[in-house]
Design an enzyme around this catalytic site. Structure first.
Site, short mmCIF file in Angstrom:
data_model
loop_
_atom_site.label_atom_id
_atom_site.label_comp_id
_atom_site.label_asym_id
_atom_site.label_seq_id
_atom_site.Cartn_x
_atom_site.Cartn_y
_atom_site.Cartn_z
N LEU A 11 1.71 -11.54 35.96
CA LEU A 11 1.24 -12.21 37.18
C LEU A 11 1.19 -11.17 38.31
O LEU A 11 2.22 -10.61 38.69
CB LEU A 11 2.17 -13.35 37.56
CG LEU A 11 2.51 -14.34 36.42
CD1 LEU A 11 3.41 -15.45 36.95
CD2 LEU A 11 1.25 -14.92 35.78
N ARG A 18 5.03 -8.51 52.30
CA ARG A 18 6.22 -7.82 52.83
C ARG A 18 6.13 -6.30 52.68
O ARG A 18 6.91 -5.57 53.26
CB ARG A 18 7.49 -8.36 52.15
CG ARG A 18 7.89 -9.74 52.64
CD ARG A 18 8.93 -10.37 51.74
NE ARG A 18 8.36 -10.90 50.51
CZ ARG A 18 9.06 -11.42 49.51
NH1 ARG A 18 10.38 -11.44 49.57
NH2 ARG A 18 8.46 -11.89 48.44
N ASN A 170 17.13 -15.84 38.21
CA ASN A 170 15.94 -15.76 37.36
C ASN A 170 15.23 -14.43 37.62
O ASN A 170 14.90 -14.12 38.76
CB ASN A 170 15.03 -16.94 37.74
CG ASN A 170 13.65 -16.83 37.11
OD1 ASN A 170 13.48 -16.24 36.05
ND2 ASN A 170 12.66 -17.40 37.80
C1 UD1 Z 1 9.70 -15.41 41.58
C2 UD1 Z 1 10.39 -16.63 40.96
C3 UD1 Z 1 11.89 -16.51 41.20
C4 UD1 Z 1 12.41 -15.20 40.62
C5 UD1 Z 1 11.63 -14.01 41.15
C6 UD1 Z 1 11.97 -12.75 40.41
C7 UD1 Z 1 8.84 -18.50 41.13
C8 UD1 Z 1 8.51 -19.74 41.86
N1 UD1 Z 1 9.88 -17.81 41.58
O1 UD1 Z 1 9.93 -15.46 42.97
O2 UD1 Z 1 12.57 -17.60 40.60
O3 UD1 Z 1 13.77 -15.06 40.91
O4 UD1 Z 1 10.20 -14.22 40.98
O5 UD1 Z 1 11.35 -11.63 40.97
O6 UD1 Z 1 8.20 -18.19 40.16
N2 UD1 Z 1 1.90 -14.36 41.89
C9 UD1 Z 1 0.60 -14.64 41.55
N3 UD1 Z 1 -0.02 -15.70 42.12
C10 UD1 Z 1 0.59 -16.51 43.01
C11 UD1 Z 1 1.92 -16.22 43.35
C12 UD1 Z 1 2.56 -15.14 42.79
O7 UD1 Z 1 0.00 -13.93 40.73
O8 UD1 Z 1 -0.05 -17.47 43.46
C13 UD1 Z 1 2.55 -13.19 41.27
C14 UD1 Z 1 2.94 -12.15 42.30
O9 UD1 Z 1 1.87 -11.20 42.46
C15 UD1 Z 1 4.18 -11.52 41.71
C16 UD1 Z 1 4.77 -12.62 40.85
O10 UD1 Z 1 3.75 -13.58 40.67
O11 UD1 Z 1 3.88 -10.41 40.88
C17 UD1 Z 1 5.99 -13.27 41.52
O12 UD1 Z 1 5.58 -13.80 42.75
P1 UD1 Z 1 6.47 -13.67 44.05
O13 UD1 Z 1 5.79 -14.38 45.15
O14 UD1 Z 1 6.89 -12.27 44.26
O15 UD1 Z 1 7.71 -14.58 43.59
P2 UD1 Z 1 9.19 -14.51 44.07
O16 UD1 Z 1 9.28 -15.19 45.38
O17 UD1 Z 1 9.68 -13.11 43.97
CA CA Z 2 8.77 -10.98 43.65
#
Ligand code: UD1
Ligand code: CA
Length: 453
Positions: A11, A18, A170
């Site tokens: 993903l 940030r 997680n």
């Molecule tokens: C997420 C997890 C959290 C975990 C953490 C670990 C969820 C809801 N939360 O939080 O439990 O502890 O990762 O690092 O999953 N992304 C997309 N499309 C979107 C949103 C995000 O592709 O619409 C991708 C981002 O580019 C990123 C990854 O998913 O690579 C994680 O997204 P991010 O927003 O960083 O999640 P966290 O808040 O870190």
């Molecule tokens: Ca993250």
């Protein structure tokens, strides 16, 4: 037993706000390699038959790189959360098992992914969450257990005070059966503080449905997510530390191991000494018994055994043969080949030069598009005039054992035969035969009592 298909989904569509950077987050380099490329390289060692990357923000920049690395990209048009991101990866076509990771975890360890996949299979699980215990769990989603068994993942932003106190988090890495994904992904809803479709909600759904779920603990490295520039610099530092440790253990000597930058792609032979401030990048290979003095910058270059690179030298895309000495303050630009026991001294700049064995250019010289024969001595202040008014580059070919007096200019194209001697201060515009003396400068005239004072 039939081998089940394994697909990895990364993903990587999120904003990375940030980072406060114009570059999409996952393209930021960690020790010289874009984060996303590091993750793809790790996954390639996990036996996945297919790697899918979900892209969105910055897709025009990310897509060419991930495609070149042999993955398939899918666009998530709007960033509505991690669950929504997985939906964008054509989840209906997934089969077997799916390894889901985020694009912002550049320190993930292959061995831990392999171990988790193994455990998932041995346990006959349908969902594995990779977890980590942290002193300061910060923004990470918390692993909520009931009677020791996994119950749910709760995001920090949605958590109660008690849940926030949980130290088990997680990592955002999961192995999930395609069946489970197809069953529950369409049911995910954005019912939380962030108004996002959380992939993490699939955990409580699976638990409630009685699916076999496991939690596999992993190291802080694997759990390490990059969300801002401080974390990015820490990730780079971590890769460098791992590399320095490996080199120390293999017999490389460091005057101060904290003060160097060495990428994990670099090799250094035992018995070499590395001073503070040294940068070694890319495809660089350093031999044994070399000395790299302070503040040397070496990228994509091969340095053979027993070479001395003195203070403040810059070497790019070149080869330095055994026992040569470079610098201090030398600039070796791409496509140079410096011969055995050769000497390239201070304030010497070379570009596209074949520099012979035992040849010397000890001071203040520019040589470009040139071949310099074995044993030849290039005097101080020598220049090859390789760039002509027609904006083309021309070659200077100097034979073996040539003596080039100081302050000589070679106006290329020009050839100098073996054993020739060039008088100091000459501007050489014509070829010089072997064994000849060439002098091309104004004669000295003396006017007695010229200055009446
Ligand atoms: C997420 C997890 C959290 C975990 C953490 C670990 C969820 C809801 N939360 O939080 O439990 O502890 O990762 O690092 O999953 N992304 C997309 N499309 C979107 C949103 C995000 O592709 O619409 C991708 C981002 O580019 C990123 C990854 O998913 O690579 C994680 O997204 P991010 O927003 O960083 O999640 P966290 O808040 O870190
Ligand atoms: Ca993250």
């Amino acid at each position: 037993m039939e081998k089940r298909r394994l697909t990895a989904v990364i993903l990587a569509a999120g904003h990375g706000k940030r980072m406060k950077s114009p570059l999409p987050k996952v393209l930021h380099p960690v020790a010289g390699i874009p984060m996303i490329a590091r993750i793809i390289n790790v996954i390639k060692k996990c036996g996945a038959q297919e790697i899918r990357v979900v892209v969105g923000v910055g897709k025009d920049l990310i897509q060419p790189l991930v495609t070149q690395l042999g993955t398939i990209s899918f666009e998530q048009k709007e960033q509505l959360g991690t669950g929504h991101a997985l939906m964008a990866a054509d989840y209906e076509t997934l089969e077997g098992d799916v390894l889901v990771l985020s694009g912002d975890h550049p320190l993930v360890r292959v061995s831990e992914l392999l171990n988790a996949i193994e455990e998932y299979k041995n346990e006959g699980a349908e969902l594995a969450v990779l977890s980590c215990n942290m002193k300061n769990p910060g923004e990470f989603g918390r692993i909520v257990r009931q009677k020791g068994q996994l119950k749910a993942i709760v995001e920090a932003k949605d958590a109660s005070k008690e849940t926030l106190a949980i130290k088990e988090v997680n990592t955002g890495i999961y192995i999930i059966s395609a069946k489970l994904i197809n069953k529950f992904l369409p049911e995910l809803r954005a019912s939380n503080k962030q108004n996002e479709i959380y992939l993490t909600d699939i955990v409580s759904m699976a638990v409630e449905a009685g699916a076999r779920t496991i939690v596999v603990p992993v190291s802080l490295d694997t759990a390490f997510g990059v969300n801002d520039q401080t974390q990015l610099s820490k990730a780079t530092r971590r890769i460098v530390q791992r590399k320095v440790k490996e080199l120390l253990e293999s017999g490389v000597m460091f005057i101060n191991p904290e003060m160097v930058y060495i990428e994990d792609s670099v090799t250094v032979g035992a018995g070499s000494v590395i001073y503070p401030g040294v940068f070694l990048k890319g495809k660089t290979k350093i031999g044994s018994y070399c000395v790299l003095e302070p503040n040397c910058f070496i990228m994509d270059s091969e340095v053979e055994d027993s070479v001395q690179i003195k203070l403040g030298s810059y070497i790019d895309g070149s080869k330095i043969k055994t026992r040569a000495a470079i610098g201090p303050y030398a600039h070796i630009r791409p496509e140079c080949d410096i011969g055995e026991n050769a000497k390239v001294g201070n304030f010497v700049e070379l570009k596209k030069v074949q520099f012979g064995d035992n040849a010397k250019a000890s001071h203040l010289t520019y040589l470009g598009d040139a071949t310099i024969g074995d044993e030849t001595n290039i005097g101080c202040g020598t220049i090859t005039c390789n760039y002509a008014v027609d904006k083309k580059k021309y070659k200077t070919e100097i034979g073996k054992n040539v003596f080039v007096g100081s302050d000589t200019q070679f106006v290329a194209p020009v050839k100098i035969g073996d054993n020739a001697v060039i008088g100091s201060g000459s501007t050489i515009t014509k070829d010089v035969p072997a064994n000849a003396l060439a002098v091309a400068r104004g004669r000295q005239i003396i006017k007695e009592d010229y200055n009446k004072g």
